[in-house]
Design an enzyme around this catalytic site. Structure first.
Site, PDB file in Angstrom:
ATOM      1  N   LYS A  69      37.485  60.512  83.734  1.00 22.08           N
ATOM      2  CA  LYS A  69      36.594  59.364  83.634  1.00 22.08           C
ATOM      3  C   LYS A  69      36.529  58.939  82.173  1.00 22.08           C
ATOM      4  O   LYS A  69      36.155  59.719  81.301  1.00 22.08           O
ATOM      5  CB  LYS A  69      35.200  59.727  84.143  1.00 22.08           C
ATOM      6  CG  LYS A  69      34.225  58.583  84.003  1.00 22.08           C
ATOM      7  CD  LYS A  69      32.937  58.852  84.725  1.00 22.08           C
ATOM      8  CE  LYS A  69      31.978  57.699  84.549  1.00 22.08           C
ATOM      9  NZ  LYS A  69      30.728  57.901  85.283  1.00 22.08           N
ATOM     10  N   ARG A  74      26.269  49.107  85.589  1.00 21.03           N
ATOM     11  CA  ARG A  74      25.045  49.514  84.890  1.00 21.03           C
ATOM     12  C   ARG A  74      23.945  48.484  85.118  1.00 21.03           C
ATOM     13  O   ARG A  74      22.764  48.823  85.162  1.00 21.03           O
ATOM     14  CB  ARG A  74      25.340  49.730  83.403  1.00 21.03           C
ATOM     15  CG  ARG A  74      26.222  50.955  83.193  1.00 21.03           C
ATOM     16  CD  ARG A  74      26.576  51.201  81.744  1.00 21.03           C
ATOM     17  NE  ARG A  74      27.580  52.269  81.657  1.00 21.03           N
ATOM     18  CZ  ARG A  74      28.300  52.526  80.575  1.00 21.03           C
ATOM     19  NH1 ARG A  74      28.116  51.813  79.484  1.00 21.03           N
ATOM     20  NH2 ARG A  74      29.178  53.499  80.575  1.00 21.03           N
ATOM     21  N   LYS A 134      28.847  56.384  75.638  1.00 21.98           N
ATOM     22  CA  LYS A 134      29.055  57.654  76.340  1.00 21.98           C
ATOM     23  C   LYS A 134      30.285  58.395  75.834  1.00 21.98           C
ATOM     24  O   LYS A 134      30.861  59.228  76.529  1.00 21.98           O
ATOM     25  CB  LYS A 134      29.136  57.381  77.856  1.00 21.98           C
ATOM     26  CG  LYS A 134      27.873  56.733  78.433  1.00 21.98           C
ATOM     27  CD  LYS A 134      27.840  56.738  79.966  1.00 21.98           C
ATOM     28  CE  LYS A 134      26.522  56.169  80.494  1.00 21.98           C
ATOM     29  NZ  LYS A 134      26.415  56.248  81.968  1.00 21.98           N
ATOM     30  N   GLU A 156      41.805  67.982  81.837  1.00 21.23           N
ATOM     31  CA  GLU A 156      40.542  67.865  82.593  1.00 21.23           C
ATOM     32  C   GLU A 156      40.770  68.191  84.073  1.00 21.23           C
ATOM     33  O   GLU A 156      40.003  68.925  84.694  1.00 21.23           O
ATOM     34  CB  GLU A 156      39.969  66.443  82.486  1.00 21.23           C
ATOM     35  CG  GLU A 156      39.326  66.098  81.148  1.00 21.23           C
ATOM     36  CD  GLU A 156      37.939  66.726  80.974  1.00 21.23           C
ATOM     37  OE1 GLU A 156      37.477  67.441  81.874  1.00 21.23           O
ATOM     38  OE2 GLU A 156      37.325  66.510  79.912  1.00 21.23           O
ATOM     39  N   LYS A 176      39.114  56.992  86.825  1.00 17.05           N
ATOM     40  CA  LYS A 176      38.175  55.887  86.699  1.00 17.05           C
ATOM     41  C   LYS A 176      38.087  55.390  85.275  1.00 17.05           C
ATOM     42  O   LYS A 176      37.960  56.232  84.379  1.00 17.05           O
ATOM     43  CB  LYS A 176      36.807  56.413  87.151  1.00 17.05           C
ATOM     44  CG  LYS A 176      35.697  55.430  87.142  1.00 17.05           C
ATOM     45  CD  LYS A 176      34.466  56.132  87.590  1.00 17.05           C
ATOM     46  CE  LYS A 176      33.319  55.184  87.397  1.00 17.05           C
ATOM     47  NZ  LYS A 176      32.070  55.872  87.439  1.00 17.05           N
ATOM     48  N   SER A 234      33.299  48.317  88.756  1.00 17.10           N
ATOM     49  CA  SER A 234      32.569  47.053  88.807  1.00 17.10           C
ATOM     50  C   SER A 234      33.177  45.958  87.935  1.00 17.10           C
ATOM     51  O   SER A 234      33.270  44.807  88.346  1.00 17.10           O
ATOM     52  CB  SER A 234      31.114  47.299  88.396  1.00 17.10           C
ATOM     53  OG  SER A 234      31.069  47.885  87.108  1.00 17.10           O
ATOM     54  N   TYR A 279      34.590  47.808  95.706  1.00 17.00           N
ATOM     55  CA  TYR A 279      33.523  46.933  96.204  1.00 17.00           C
ATOM     56  C   TYR A 279      34.067  45.914  97.192  1.00 17.00           C
ATOM     57  O   TYR A 279      33.292  45.153  97.768  1.00 17.00           O
ATOM     58  CB  TYR A 279      32.819  46.260  95.016  1.00 17.00           C
ATOM     59  CG  TYR A 279      32.224  47.297  94.085  1.00 17.00           C
ATOM     60  CD1 TYR A 279      31.020  47.930  94.396  1.00 17.00           C
ATOM     61  CD2 TYR A 279      32.896  47.715  92.931  1.00 17.00           C
ATOM     62  CE1 TYR A 279      30.500  48.926  93.584  1.00 17.00           C
ATOM     63  CE2 TYR A 279      32.390  48.710  92.108  1.00 17.00           C
ATOM     64  CZ  TYR A 279      31.194  49.308  92.439  1.00 17.00           C
ATOM     65  OH  TYR A 279      30.684  50.303  91.644  1.00 17.00           O
TER      66      TYR A 279
END
Ligand code: PBG
Length: 332
Positions: free
Chosen positions: A201, A211, A224, A240, A255, A281, A319
């Protein structure tokens, strides 16, 4: 290896009409490849449009059946639940994550009771929808605490499993959380609950509209980058993933999606594990707004989704999932 030579070999021959193109096509899409994210909001009889994501809504728990019925009838195997938590319920510790009557818990119970195993439920494991600072973990002197956060994530995972969640999806990027969550849920007899790790990610600008949808945008302090990955790196994604597989991940997520197709491909090639792609998104909003402004035609959606299959993704969080039957029909 390329064999053959022009003019005896002409690759255009196989493309000359629609029937032959159908025969040589290497990838297809089916509603079974999709996971539908659903945004939840408090209140009664609400279906609230999300401005930054045209065509996407937040639903109050009493209206969830409407969207679940739709997903089941189209053959979508799983939904992912995301809460828009009221500001008054957010705090530094994200304690609402551990409230058995929070939006995700209430919705999971309702879906399991009404639909049993007709559809899977995936829940994010992370604190950002619940913290006043909008970060995925606990903070002390501007630092996101790793091991302390994991303790809360374990409790969030146990609660979600108890409420009927089928697939826990840690999206927080703390080190070591997969192993600790696996151990804790196994000890509590949730051996059958799967873990879909958001293993790769990236700290990305493409999460903006999400968000906004969960209401963490205005509250997010800073970025982040100390826990989500640097988008300049790809070897790090493999590390990872390797760690998460060792710790017990059943599936891994990449992602965002479209800017990271190379990552999907190399994970699939190296590890042969189920890889999911998240068309996030920002990707959705870019495509949808471009279509609405007639900058690209509607087939751009199908093209963007097939790209994930071509890269090697097993399933796609999108979505567009609630409209996927129409998208497939229209573009093939
Ligand atoms: C939170 C989470 C995020 C998304 C899914 N889970 C946002 C973030 O990390 O800031 C983004 C999804 C999207 O943009 O569609 N842990």
């Amino acid at each position: 290896m390329i064999v053959g030579k022009y003019p005896s070999l002409r690759l255009r021959r196989n493309r000359k009409s629609s029937w032959t193109r159908k025969l040589i096509q290497e990838n297809t899409l089916s509603p079974n490849d999709f996971i539908l994210p659903i945004f939840l909001i408090d209140g009664v009889n609400k279906k609230q449009h999300i401005k930054s994501m045209p065509g996407v809504y937040r639903y109050s728990v009493d209206r969830i059946s409407q969207i679940i019925d739709k997903a089941i009838s189209k053959g979508i195997p799983m939904v992912a639940l995301f809460p828009n938590t009221k500001k008054s319920l957010k705090n530094e510790l994200g304690s609402e994550a551990l409230n058995e009557n929070n939006l995700v818990c209430r919705t999971s119970r309702m879906i399991k009771k009404k639909y049993k195993n007709q559809i899977g439920i995936m829940c994010d494991v992370a604190l950002d929808p619940y913290t006043s600072h909008g970060h995925d973990g606990l903070i002390k002197s501007d630092k996101i605490l790793n091991d302390e956060t994991i303790q809360v994530l374990i409790n969030q995972s146990l609660l979600q499993a108890e409420m009927g969640c089928d697939v826990l999806a840690p999206s927080d990027m703390m080190d070591g959380r997969i192993g600790k969550i696996r151990k804790a849920i196994d000890q509590n007899n949730f051996q059958d609950v799967q873990i879909l790790s958001y293993a790769a990610k990236y700290a990305s600008s493409f999460y903006g509209p999400f968000r906004d949808a969960v209401g963490s945008k205005s509250s997010l302090k800073g970025d982040k980058k100390t826990y989500q990955m640097d988008f300049k790196n790809s070897d790090e994604a493999l590390r990872e993933v390797a760690l998460d597989i060792k710790e017990g991940a059943d599936m891994v997520m990449v992602k965002p999606g479209m800017p990271y197709l190379d990552i999907i491909k190399s994970i699939k090639e190296k590890f042969k594990i189920p890889v999911f792609a998240y068309q996030v998104s920002g990707e959705y909003s870019l495509i949808e707004n471009a279509i609405n402004k007639n900058l690209v035609n509607k087939d751009a959606v199908y093209e963007s989704l097939v790209a994930f299959k071509r890269a090697g993704a097993n399933a796609i969080v999108s979505y567009y999932a609630d409209r996927i039957d129409k998208i497939i029909k229209q573009s093939t």
